[in-house]
Design a protein around this motif. Structure first.
Motif, PDB file in Angstrom:
ATOM      1  N   UNK A 233     -10.870   7.428   8.899  1.00 48.96           N
ATOM      2  CA  UNK A 233     -10.692   6.220   9.730  1.00 48.96           C
ATOM      3  C   UNK A 233     -12.057   5.562   9.954  1.00 48.96           C
ATOM      4  N   UNK A 234     -12.107   4.367  10.565  1.00 47.89           N
ATOM      5  CA  UNK A 234     -13.392   3.679  10.748  1.00 47.89           C
ATOM      6  C   UNK A 234     -14.459   4.525  11.442  1.00 47.89           C
ATOM      7  N   UNK A 235     -14.057   5.297  12.434  1.00 46.39           N
ATOM      8  CA  UNK A 235     -14.996   6.169  13.132  1.00 46.39           C
ATOM      9  C   UNK A 235     -15.630   7.162  12.170  1.00 46.39           C
ATOM     10  N   UNK A 236     -14.786   7.849  11.443  1.00 54.23           N
ATOM     11  CA  UNK A 236     -15.263   8.888  10.541  1.00 54.23           C
ATOM     12  C   UNK A 236     -15.976   8.281   9.337  1.00 54.23           C
ATOM     13  N   UNK A 237     -15.499   7.128   8.874  1.00 54.11           N
ATOM     14  CA  UNK A 237     -16.173   6.448   7.759  1.00 54.11           C
ATOM     15  C   UNK A 237     -17.599   6.115   8.170  1.00 54.11           C
ATOM     16  N   UNK A 238     -17.752   5.718   9.427  1.00 56.44           N
ATOM     17  CA  UNK A 238     -19.087   5.411   9.945  1.00 56.44           C
ATOM     18  C   UNK A 238     -19.986   6.621   9.942  1.00 56.44           C
ATOM     19  N   UNK A 239     -19.472   7.757  10.421  1.00 58.97           N
ATOM     20  CA  UNK A 239     -20.277   8.981  10.440  1.00 58.97           C
ATOM     21  C   UNK A 239     -20.639   9.386   9.020  1.00 58.97           C
ATOM     22  N   UNK A 240     -19.706   9.176   8.135  1.00 62.44           N
ATOM     23  CA  UNK A 240     -19.940   9.477   6.730  1.00 62.44           C
ATOM     24  C   UNK A 240     -21.119   8.643   6.207  1.00 62.44           C
ATOM     25  N   UNK A 241     -21.090   7.337   6.497  1.00 59.84           N
ATOM     26  CA  UNK A 241     -22.169   6.465   6.032  1.00 59.84           C
ATOM     27  C   UNK A 241     -23.503   6.926   6.613  1.00 59.84           C
ATOM     28  N   UNK A 242     -23.477   7.331   7.863  1.00 58.84           N
ATOM     29  CA  UNK A 242     -24.700   7.759   8.552  1.00 58.84           C
ATOM     30  C   UNK A 242     -25.219   9.075   7.992  1.00 58.84           C
ATOM     31  N   UNK A 243     -24.325  10.065   7.907  1.00 61.79           N
ATOM     32  CA  UNK A 243     -24.784  11.400   7.484  1.00 61.79           C
ATOM     33  C   UNK A 243     -24.948  11.504   5.976  1.00 61.79           C
ATOM     34  N   UNK A 244     -23.927  11.033   5.245  1.00 64.85           N
ATOM     35  CA  UNK A 244     -23.966  11.264   3.803  1.00 64.85           C
ATOM     36  C   UNK A 244     -24.936  10.336   3.097  1.00 64.85           C
ATOM     37  N   UNK A 245     -25.131   9.129   3.606  1.00 60.40           N
ATOM     38  CA  UNK A 245     -26.042   8.207   2.921  1.00 60.40           C
ATOM     39  C   UNK A 245     -27.295   7.915   3.736  1.00 60.40           C
ATOM     40  N   UNK A 246     -27.067   7.550   5.012  1.00 56.84           N
ATOM     41  CA  UNK A 246     -28.156   7.030   5.843  1.00 56.84           C
ATOM     42  C   UNK A 246     -29.419   7.874   5.867  1.00 56.84           C
ATOM     43  N   UNK A 247     -29.283   9.153   6.209  1.00 57.65           N
ATOM     44  CA  UNK A 247     -30.486   9.973   6.349  1.00 57.65           C
ATOM     45  C   UNK A 247     -31.255  10.106   5.054  1.00 57.65           C
ATOM     46  N   UNK A 248     -30.513  10.203   3.945  1.00 54.95           N
ATOM     47  CA  UNK A 248     -31.199  10.339   2.651  1.00 54.95           C
ATOM     48  C   UNK A 248     -31.895   9.045   2.264  1.00 54.95           C
ATOM     49  N   UNK A 249     -31.488   7.922   2.901  1.00 53.70           N
ATOM     50  CA  UNK A 249     -32.092   6.629   2.587  1.00 53.70           C
ATOM     51  C   UNK A 249     -33.246   6.294   3.530  1.00 53.70           C
ATOM     52  N   UNK A 250     -33.577   7.206   4.436  1.00 56.55           N
ATOM     53  CA  UNK A 250     -34.723   6.976   5.316  1.00 56.55           C
ATOM     54  C   UNK A 250     -35.991   7.216   4.503  1.00 56.55           C
ATOM     55  N   UNK A 251     -36.874   6.218   4.470  1.00 54.00           N
ATOM     56  CA  UNK A 251     -37.993   6.250   3.521  1.00 54.00           C
ATOM     57  C   UNK A 251     -38.994   7.366   3.776  1.00 54.00           C
ATOM     58  N   UNK A 252     -39.059   7.913   4.981  1.00 50.51           N
ATOM     59  CA  UNK A 252     -39.989   9.036   5.178  1.00 50.51           C
ATOM     60  C   UNK A 252     -39.517  10.248   4.374  1.00 50.51           C
ATOM     61  N   UNK A 253     -38.202  10.401   4.221  1.00 51.40           N
ATOM     62  CA  UNK A 253     -37.685  11.477   3.368  1.00 51.40           C
ATOM     63  C   UNK A 253     -37.957  11.146   1.900  1.00 51.40           C
ATOM     64  N   UNK A 254     -37.893   9.865   1.581  1.00 50.25           N
ATOM     65  CA  UNK A 254     -38.142   9.437   0.197  1.00 50.25           C
ATOM     66  C   UNK A 254     -39.594   9.722  -0.189  1.00 50.25           C
ATOM     67  N   UNK A 255     -40.548   9.230   0.615  1.00 49.31           N
ATOM     68  CA  UNK A 255     -41.952   9.406   0.228  1.00 49.31           C
ATOM     69  C   UNK A 255     -42.402  10.850   0.419  1.00 49.31           C
ATOM     70  N   UNK A 256     -41.670  11.591   1.214  1.00 52.28           N
ATOM     71  CA  UNK A 256     -41.988  12.997   1.424  1.00 52.28           C
ATOM     72  C   UNK A 256     -41.318  13.890   0.400  1.00 52.28           C
ATOM     73  N   UNK A 257     -40.682  13.283  -0.607  1.00 52.01           N
ATOM     74  CA  UNK A 257     -40.010  14.049  -1.662  1.00 52.01           C
ATOM     75  C   UNK A 257     -38.961  14.976  -1.083  1.00 52.01           C
ATOM     76  N   UNK A 258     -38.274  14.463  -0.065  1.00 57.82           N
ATOM     77  CA  UNK A 258     -37.260  15.271   0.606  1.00 57.82           C
ATOM     78  C   UNK A 258     -35.906  14.614   0.548  1.00 57.82           C
ATOM     79  N   UNK A 259     -35.673  13.773  -0.463  1.00 54.03           N
ATOM     80  CA  UNK A 259     -34.381  13.103  -0.510  1.00 54.03           C
ATOM     81  C   UNK A 259     -33.877  13.002  -1.935  1.00 54.03           C
ATOM     82  N   UNK A 260     -32.593  13.218  -2.092  1.00 60.74           N
ATOM     83  CA  UNK A 260     -31.997  13.076  -3.425  1.00 60.74           C
ATOM     84  C   UNK A 260     -31.946  11.615  -3.866  1.00 60.74           C
TER      85      UNK A 260
END
Lengths: 459, 481
Positions: A233-260
């Protein structure tokens, strides 16, 4: 005074200096089964100075704001940067910005300060009473919180921005019990707004809906485990976007070589029907903020555009490292800590399908709603999040209520497996995101269908 | 007790100023003056506490120090009792004390009536061991950088494909002063250092991670050893395989165990919840609630424990509290308010902390939390290898994602792990890529298979609960591959 401090910093060899100071006031109340247990009103102020010295940050915070205190804070910040620069890695260069100047005051229509503590108590007392009317409810703990933060950001580049933001929350944690089964359920109303929060969304209605869900979950069967299609549902879809995509797209994880997601900008990660954006400007949304904690204005960022990884969340340091521009993602929990790259309101965009069309495709699957939260490891690309409530889908029909549904998987696989998006996008419940510091966030989306999700049930 | 100034990632952040007893005594003086003021302003009973902290932290990214933060924090918390009702307020400057006292008194009109009283001065304070190390108080950021460099070197020396992607150290000095209208007065000064490391190993398409952390009140952390442990874990986790699921024994390392304990088990022992029927342990006093081979206690005097101190945050002398003895439920945990409500004694469990933060703060009214929640077995001789030896077929779990999404009232959980190993015939056979673990955790504690003697003291990840836990093997948990 701030100008003098920043001038001194540059004189002492710093490349850059900024000062962020805050004044906060707020009230919080806790009520248990109708009785006030905690009533806290407080004011707080403090400041944090950052210097960039030899390409390394030195940062110092204090809750004493006299001239000598701030001068001392600068001395400490430079000392720290000097020490750190002995074993620093790549020098930090900040992506350029136009130094912002001015005021962005998000004044609430109904400032919480204009409402008595009795009024605030009555909001959650009403929530409490309404929830207690539902049979099977054992105990209810409700909480009210409001907070207004006035912040001034200045930089040695000439930025001088004053912002003011108010947030108001009413939440209920209820315990429901029936025939030896017991459940704890939390439901919340929260907005970047004042008392008008409760005109925009009725805490009593939200509380009652939550209580009804809790009872349903109590009577539900344990969820099957295994791999199957899910409609979120919209609630869970939102959490999905946040957890499954959002954190990995935070650039500190990117430049720190900590993101897929490192090195994947421009790559197709999902179908062309999948677009995900983050927008800190959505009126009243819990994760909205006027400009970030480096004075960079906020705007919508498209993370995934028609299936393609389009952008990361960036602050000036990470943008500098990536040769890009900051998109206003620097947020700090308070004056006491440095800003980190954080999300705002992370949303999956609308697709074309009606809810019924999403159901049609499923012989055996799960319709999952609401969330108890989640967690992610961006380096390995693995995530977990729990639904509040769920139902079995059999031959395109919603059948049996289920409980304790948790979903996990790999970020890259699951983005590919979103095979359809609904057309009913909305904001989910307000939340708090932790990354060593808590910030308020929002998220949401339409109903979405994901194939091949690993589902873990409870007992 | 652990630092109360703001934390970054795993590390506390405090300022470095030379420690002097004068500063501490001045705080206590101010508290005592505040007590007099509050009584004059109309409080029947009152308690004034002050928290001051200073320190710094250094963070690592890409095998190097990338930032250094520090800070100083100070706050005053005021509690009053008036007409048997409690009131609370806080401020950040001594000059605001009068106004904050007025606020506390006026907020008391809303409080629920209580039978609580503030405690008097005890005969003597119990010995919590040495919590203050002058060497640590004087540690400079330069010293810290050297220590971190040593840790990173130890990691990169192990394998060229292992890098330190996060972590660092935090060093802090804290003072807690408390005085109340019954004549109690106490000043506690402490130093602490915590170190953590997050290592990522990449070989070809394979990515694995390792993590380790530790803390101490003294400057005696072995950072290179912490680094090596994290690197070793990352290396051992490469080429994880998928496994077939099923209900099987799960061996939890102390760190993995702590995630589930802090969210599910510790809250179930809170008197304020248990007496309201909100806990799996409600109405079960005297019953067998866990395996008979397990005992559980909380000890505010645990040497080197995360929340160790001569008293709790309300001035109640610290002591060991037996919660479960050989499987049988003996007690819940109480702060002064909860104890008064349910006719019990405070278990020295009052902490000024709460919510999803792990640090203490003067802004938060007292809540019940665990000081050093310890799970112990009967046989002191069992090391981690002995625990593994008991398992024919199962998994060894190092890390858990999602423990905070568990259902605290029922104890049902469903979490994910991507740092785990398959056990066959008592030995680690191979790493597993990923698995979900689900079940009911209190029920799993009834099905203990084996317990180690390798107790590790640690703080909570997303709560202020302090714990002291061993390697523990439990049955009845579903593992989904």
């Amino acid at each position: 005074m701030e100008q003098k401090i920043m001038d001194t910093a540059l004189e002492r060899g710093a490349e850059f200096c900024d000062i962020r100071s805050q004044q906060k006031h707020g009230t919080s109340l806790e009520v248990k089964d109708g009785e006030i247990r905690k009533a806290v009103s407080g004011e707080e102020k403090g400041a944090i100075i950052r210097v960039l010295y030899n390409g390394v940050w030195g940062i110092y915070s204090t809750n004493r704001l006299g001239t000598t205190d701030l001068e001392n804070a600068l001395v400490q910040a430079i000392k720290l940067a000097r020490a750190a620069s002995r074993n620093a890695g790549e020098k930090i260069t900040l992506a350029e910005v136009d130094p912002g100047r001015g005021e962005i005051l998000w004044k609430p229509r109904k400032p919480p300060a204009d409402h008595s503590i009795e009024e605030k108590y009555s909001v959650i007392r009403d929530m409490d009473r309404a929830i207690h009317e539902i049979p099977g409810i054992l105990t209810v703990t409700t909480g009210y919180t409001d907070g207004t933060v006035r912040q001034r950001y200045c930089s040695s580049e000439g930025a001088d921005v004053v912002t003011e933001v108010t947030r108001t929350v009413a939440q209920a944690v209820l315990i429901a019990r029936e025939e030896g089964r017991i459940i704890s359920f939390r439901t919340r109303v929260g907005k970047t707004a004042g008392f008008e929060t409760f005109d925009l969304e009725d805490p009593v209605e939200v509380g009652v809906k939550g209580a009804e869900s809790a009872i349903r979950i109590l009577r539900a069967k344990a969820s099957p485990s295994g791999t199957m299609p899910i409609i979120a549902d919209p609630d869970l879809a939102g959490v999905f976007a946040h957890e499954a995509l959002g954190h990995a797209a935070e650039a500190d994880a990117i430049v720190g070589h900590e993101s897929v997601l490192e090195g994947r900008l421009g790559e197709t990660l999902g179908g062309s029907h999948v677009s995900i954006y983050d927008d800190p400007t959505i009126e009243h949304a819990f994760g909205s903020y006027p400009c970030d904690d480096e004075g960079v204005p906020t705007r919508r960022r498209w993370l995934i555009k028609k299936g393609m990884l389009n952008d990361y969340f960036m602050d000036r340091e990470t943008a500098g490292r990536l040769g890009m521009q900051s998109n206003g993602a620097a947020r700090a929990e308070s004056y006491a800590v440095r800003p980190l790259v954080r999300m705002g309101n992370t949303m999956i965009d609308n697709g074309d399908h009606d809810f019924d069309e999403l159901l049609e495709g499923i012989d055996l699957g799960i319709y999952a709603r609401g969330t108890r939260g989640g967690q992610v490891d961006p380096a390995k690309g693995s995530f977990q999040f729990s639904a509040q409530e769920a139902f079995l889908i059999e031959n395109g029909e919603i059948t049996v209520p289920l409980r304790d549904v948790s979903l996990s998987g790999s970020i890259l696989e699951v983005l590919k497996n979103i095979d359809a998006c609904g057309n009913d996008r909305k904001l989910g419940s307000p939340g708090f995101c932790g990354k060593g510091q808590m910030v308020p966030v929002g998220d949401g989306g339409p109903h979405i269908r994901i194939l091949d999700v690993t589902v873990g049930g409870g007992e | 007790m652990m630092s109360m100034t703001p934390r970054m990632s795993m590390t506390p952040k405090t300022q470095k100023i030379p420690m002097s007893n004068d500063n501490g005594n001045a705080l206590l003086d101010l508290c005592e003056k505040g007590v007099k003021k509050a009584l004059v302003a109309g409080a029947e009973e009152t308690e004034i506490s002050m928290m001051q902290g200073d320190g710094f932290s250094l963070s690592i990214q890409n095998n190097a120090v990338n930032s250094s933060s520090g800070g100083t924090g100070f706050g005053i918390a005021i509690r009053v009792l008036r007409n048997r009702r409690p009131g609370f307020a806080y401020c950040t400057h001594a000059g605001e004390l009068d106004r904050a006292i007025e606020q506390a008194i006026s907020s008391s009109s809303l409080g629920k009536e209580t039978d609580m009283h503030f405690p008097g001065q005890p005969q003597g304070w119990p010995d919590a061991g040495s919590l203050f190390d002058p060497g640590l108080a004087a540690l400079s950021p330069e010293d810290g950088v050297e220590m971190l460099t040593g840790m990173v070197k130890a990691v990169t020396a192990m394998d060229p494909d292992v890098n330190v992607t996060g972590g660092g150290i935090g060093v802090g000095t804290d003072r807690f002063a408390l005085a109340n209208s019954r004549g109690l007065s106490i000043l506690t000064e402490s130093t602490d250092i915590s170190g953590s490391i997050y290592a990522v190993c990449r070989k070809g398409d394979d990515v694995s991670t390792g993590f380790e952390s530790d803390f101490s009140y003294r400057n005696d952390l072995d950072l290179p050893a912490i680094g090596e442990t994290a690197a070793r874990l990352a290396l051992d986790s490469l080429h994880g395989r998928r496994i077939e699921g099923g209900t099987m024994p799960v061996v939890f390392t102390p760190d993995a165990l702590s995630n589930l304990v802090e969210f599910i088990i510790v809250p179930a022992f809170l008197g304020s919840r248990a007496h309201r029927g909100e806990s799996v342990y409600s109405d079960r006093m005297g019953d067998m609630v866990v395996h008979p081979g397990l005992s559980i206690y909380d000890d505010g005097l645990l040497p080197g424990g995360r929340n160790t101190s001569p008293s709790d945050d309300e001035g109640v002398p610290s002591r060991r509290v037996d919660l479960v003895a050989d499987g049988e439920l003996r007690s819940y945990l109480y702060d002064l308010g909860a104890a008064a409500e349910y006719g019990k004694e405070s278990t020295s469990s009052g902490m000024r902390a709460g919510g999803l933060a792990s640090g203490r703060s003067f802004k938060i009214p007292v809540e019940t939390h665990s000081r050093n929640f310890t799970i112990q077995g009967r046989n002191p001789g069992n090391g981690k290898e002995d625990v593994l030896a008991e398992i024919d077929r199962g998994v060894l779990v190092h890390e858990i994602l999602g423990a905070h999404t568990a259902n605290p009232a029922s104890g049902d959980f469903s979490v994910n792990s991507s740092t785990l190993f398959y056990i066959e015939n008592g030995e680690i056979a191979y790493p597993v890529k990923q698995a979900m673990l689900s079940g009911n955790f209190p029920a799993a504690l009834e099905k203990m298979i084996a317990i180690g003697n390798d107790l590790k003291a640690m703080g909570g990840g997303l709560s202020p609960n302090g714990m002291n836990l061993p390697t523990l093997a439990l049955d009845g948990i579903r593992v989904t591959g």
